[in-house]
Design an enzyme around this catalytic site. Sequence first.
Site, PDB file in Angstrom:
ATOM      1  N   ILE A 183     -25.245  15.356   2.049  1.00  0.00           N
ATOM      2  CA  ILE A 183     -25.588  16.213   1.094  1.00  0.00           C
ATOM      3  C   ILE A 183     -26.422  17.429   1.464  1.00  0.00           C
ATOM      4  O   ILE A 183     -27.557  17.116   2.170  1.00  0.00           O
ATOM      5  CB  ILE A 183     -26.448  15.510  -0.234  1.00  0.00           C
ATOM      6  N   THR A 184     -26.002  18.726   1.316  1.00  0.00           N
ATOM      7  CA  THR A 184     -26.679  19.622   1.906  1.00  0.00           C
ATOM      8  C   THR A 184     -27.878  19.906   0.760  1.00  0.00           C
ATOM      9  O   THR A 184     -27.826  20.090  -0.462  1.00  0.00           O
ATOM     10  CB  THR A 184     -25.769  21.067   2.002  1.00  0.00           C
TER      11      THR A 184
ATOM     12  N   SER B 175     -34.614  19.105  -2.455  1.00  0.00           N
ATOM     13  CA  SER B 175     -35.041  19.299  -3.561  1.00  0.00           C
ATOM     14  C   SER B 175     -34.069  19.254  -4.779  1.00  0.00           C
ATOM     15  O   SER B 175     -33.017  19.155  -4.543  1.00  0.00           O
ATOM     16  CB  SER B 175     -35.965  20.712  -3.620  1.00  0.00           C
ATOM     17  N   GLY B 176     -34.573  19.506  -6.125  1.00  0.00           N
ATOM     18  CA  GLY B 176     -33.657  19.524  -7.215  1.00  0.00           C
ATOM     19  C   GLY B 176     -32.522  18.591  -7.360  1.00  0.00           C
ATOM     20  O   GLY B 176     -32.659  17.481  -7.149  1.00  0.00           O
TER      21      GLY B 176
ATOM     22  N   TYR C  84     -25.533  35.837  -6.291  1.00  0.00           N
ATOM     23  CA  TYR C  84     -25.404  34.513  -6.701  1.00  0.00           C
ATOM     24  C   TYR C  84     -24.224  34.014  -7.298  1.00  0.00           C
ATOM     25  O   TYR C  84     -23.511  33.049  -6.970  1.00  0.00           O
ATOM     26  CB  TYR C  84     -26.607  34.094  -7.454  1.00  0.00           C
TER      27      TYR C  84
HETATM   28  P1  NDP Z   1     -32.989  24.006  -5.500  1.00  0.00           P
HETATM   29  O1  NDP Z   1     -33.591  25.623  -5.080  1.00  0.00           O
HETATM   30  O2  NDP Z   1     -34.109  23.080  -6.128  1.00  0.00           O
HETATM   31  O3  NDP Z   1     -32.391  23.372  -4.227  1.00  0.00           O
HETATM   32  C1  NDP Z   1     -31.667  24.061  -3.411  1.00  0.00           C
HETATM   33  C2  NDP Z   1     -31.569  23.214  -1.760  1.00  0.00           C
HETATM   34  O4  NDP Z   1     -30.760  24.031  -1.127  1.00  0.00           O
HETATM   35  C3  NDP Z   1     -33.216  23.016  -1.449  1.00  0.00           C
HETATM   36  O5  NDP Z   1     -32.933  21.953  -0.901  1.00  0.00           O
HETATM   37  C4  NDP Z   1     -33.044  24.314  -0.335  1.00  0.00           C
HETATM   38  O6  NDP Z   1     -33.807  23.930   0.932  1.00  0.00           O
HETATM   39  C5  NDP Z   1     -31.622  24.377   0.126  1.00  0.00           C
HETATM   40  N1  NDP Z   1     -31.275  25.723   0.782  1.00  0.00           N
HETATM   41  C6  NDP Z   1     -31.481  26.793   0.429  1.00  0.00           C
HETATM   42  N2  NDP Z   1     -31.200  27.712   1.512  1.00  0.00           N
HETATM   43  C7  NDP Z   1     -30.586  26.761   2.468  1.00  0.00           C
HETATM   44  C8  NDP Z   1     -30.603  27.261   4.022  1.00  0.00           C
HETATM   45  N3  NDP Z   1     -30.290  28.167   4.427  1.00  0.00           N
HETATM   46  N4  NDP Z   1     -29.874  25.936   4.567  1.00  0.00           N
HETATM   47  C9  NDP Z   1     -30.051  24.755   3.921  1.00  0.00           C
HETATM   48  N5  NDP Z   1     -30.382  24.368   2.972  1.00  0.00           N
HETATM   49  C10 NDP Z   1     -30.703  25.501   1.828  1.00  0.00           C
HETATM   50  O7  NDP Z   1     -31.913  24.426  -6.499  1.00  0.00           O
HETATM   51  P2  NDP Z   1     -30.861  23.305  -7.558  1.00  0.00           P
HETATM   52  O8  NDP Z   1     -31.086  22.017  -7.272  1.00  0.00           O
HETATM   53  O9  NDP Z   1     -31.176  23.962  -8.789  1.00  0.00           O
HETATM   54  O10 NDP Z   1     -29.829  23.727  -6.905  1.00  0.00           O
HETATM   55  C11 NDP Z   1     -28.596  22.965  -6.337  1.00  0.00           C
HETATM   56  C12 NDP Z   1     -26.985  23.291  -6.929  1.00  0.00           C
HETATM   57  O11 NDP Z   1     -26.905  23.171  -7.947  1.00  0.00           O
HETATM   58  C13 NDP Z   1     -26.714  24.859  -6.277  1.00  0.00           C
HETATM   59  O12 NDP Z   1     -25.554  24.884  -5.718  1.00  0.00           O
HETATM   60  C14 NDP Z   1     -26.892  25.575  -7.702  1.00  0.00           C
HETATM   61  O13 NDP Z   1     -26.228  26.675  -7.623  1.00  0.00           O
HETATM   62  C15 NDP Z   1     -26.330  24.443  -8.679  1.00  0.00           C
HETATM   63  N6  NDP Z   1     -26.723  24.899  -9.912  1.00  0.00           N
HETATM   64  C16 NDP Z   1     -28.038  24.480 -10.334  1.00  0.00           C
HETATM   65  C17 NDP Z   1     -28.201  24.738 -11.751  1.00  0.00           C
HETATM   66  C18 NDP Z   1     -29.437  24.927 -12.490  1.00  0.00           C
HETATM   67  O14 NDP Z   1     -29.541  24.990 -13.580  1.00  0.00           O
HETATM   68  N7  NDP Z   1     -30.504  24.604 -11.482  1.00  0.00           N
HETATM   69  C19 NDP Z   1     -27.001  24.915 -12.634  1.00  0.00           C
HETATM   70  C20 NDP Z   1     -25.567  24.843 -12.135  1.00  0.00           C
HETATM   71  C21 NDP Z   1     -25.385  24.778 -10.661  1.00  0.00           C
HETATM   72  P3  NDP Z   1     -35.556  23.959   0.683  1.00  0.00           P
HETATM   73  O15 NDP Z   1     -35.830  22.665  -0.119  1.00  0.00           O
HETATM   74  O16 NDP Z   1     -35.917  24.130   2.115  1.00  0.00           O
HETATM   75  O17 NDP Z   1     -35.818  25.318   0.083  1.00  0.00           O
END
Ligand code: NDP
Length: 315
Positions: free
Chosen positions: A7-8, A12-13, A190
């Site tokens: 899982i990439t 978080s989240g 985005y």
């Molecule tokens: P978060 O910001 O909580 O999580 C994003 C994650 O991506 C973090 O773990 C972050 O790492 C990581 N990340 C960012 N940049 C990089 C990088 N260069 N290399 C590796 N990892 C990276 O957001 P969400 O959990 O909300 O988002 C997760 C997915 O869900 C995304 O694809 C988003 O588009 C999708 N999504 C979210 C919605 C929402 O309402 N939140 C709705 C629909 C889709 P770090 O912890 O180090 O910052």
Amino acid sequence: RKGSVVITGASSGLGLATAKALAESGKWHVIMACRDFLKAEKAAKSVGMAKENYTIMHLDLASLESVRQFIDNFKRSGRPLDVLVCNAAVYQPTAREPSFTAEGFELSVGTNHLGHFLLSRLLLDEMKQSDYPSKRLIIVGSITGNTNTLAGNVPPKANLGDLRGLQGGLNGLNSSPMIDGADFDGAKAYKDSKVCNMLTMQEFHRRYHEDTGITFASLYPGCIATTALFREHIPLFRLLFPPFQKFVTKGFVSEEEAGKRLAQVVSDPSLTKSGVYWSWNKASASFQNQLSQEASDADKARKVWEISEKLVGLS
Ligand code: NDP
């Protein structure tokens, strides 16, 4: 044996909630592919994941070199790859100027789409070698890239245009940093990246499903208004967005619930259909959702695939 899932962005989240749900099921070993090792370790501990259920491996999707390094490390670990979840994303709604990946691609499309494109293309061979009965490649999508929905119609709308910016390398020098060639807009970048994610999933399905039996899927888990995705938004937005989603649009979903939904797409025996974009209704039942015209345009999917191959050095 236990399934092995990468899982990439599991630090978080949604990614973390999914990692937790899968680890707790006892059926999965989770490889958390994260850019910040310490943060990932703390995150795993904070949600109570047992040490034997996860491994953290470094991956920075904003660097293609790091993606290749991750693949090497993963291969050397000797673990099989049964399911890959492309979940990480960056969102820069208030940025006035673009920022760029190590190779000079605009950061949102570079990370969310191009980094994952190279990763998933190179890991496909690993997946082919696994003997797991239900192999899956999942790319997290979003409603915001879908202009056939209310949320997808909030400006600026996703629009890849004729792909001239992507063709030019999104570098902001001799090409626009935006896929459609327009001026920089972080929120739109985005959304465009999410359209690329959904197009890529479908192109994978057309090219590889029949031969490999791998299930390719995307999903919209609901609006998880509390995640760090909105960290760069203005404070007033961050204050009002969760209650707005809870009480007005009623699209709000907790991180825990969203994690369970993505965990279903990873392992539920009834969600094996390939080429599908999953959503959930108010009673939290999954259904196969429609994509917007652009997000289901097969010709555009092929073009995005071919240009992306050139940009990441696959052709
Ligand atoms: P978060 O910001 O909580 O999580 C994003 C994650 O991506 C973090 O773990 C972050 O790492 C990581 N990340 C960012 N940049 C990089 C990088 N260069 N290399 C590796 N990892 C990276 O957001 P969400 O959990 O909300 O988002 C997760 C997915 O869900 C995304 O694809 C988003 O588009 C999708 N999504 C979210 C919605 C929402 O309402 N939140 C709705 C629909 C889709 P770090 O912890 O180090 O910052």
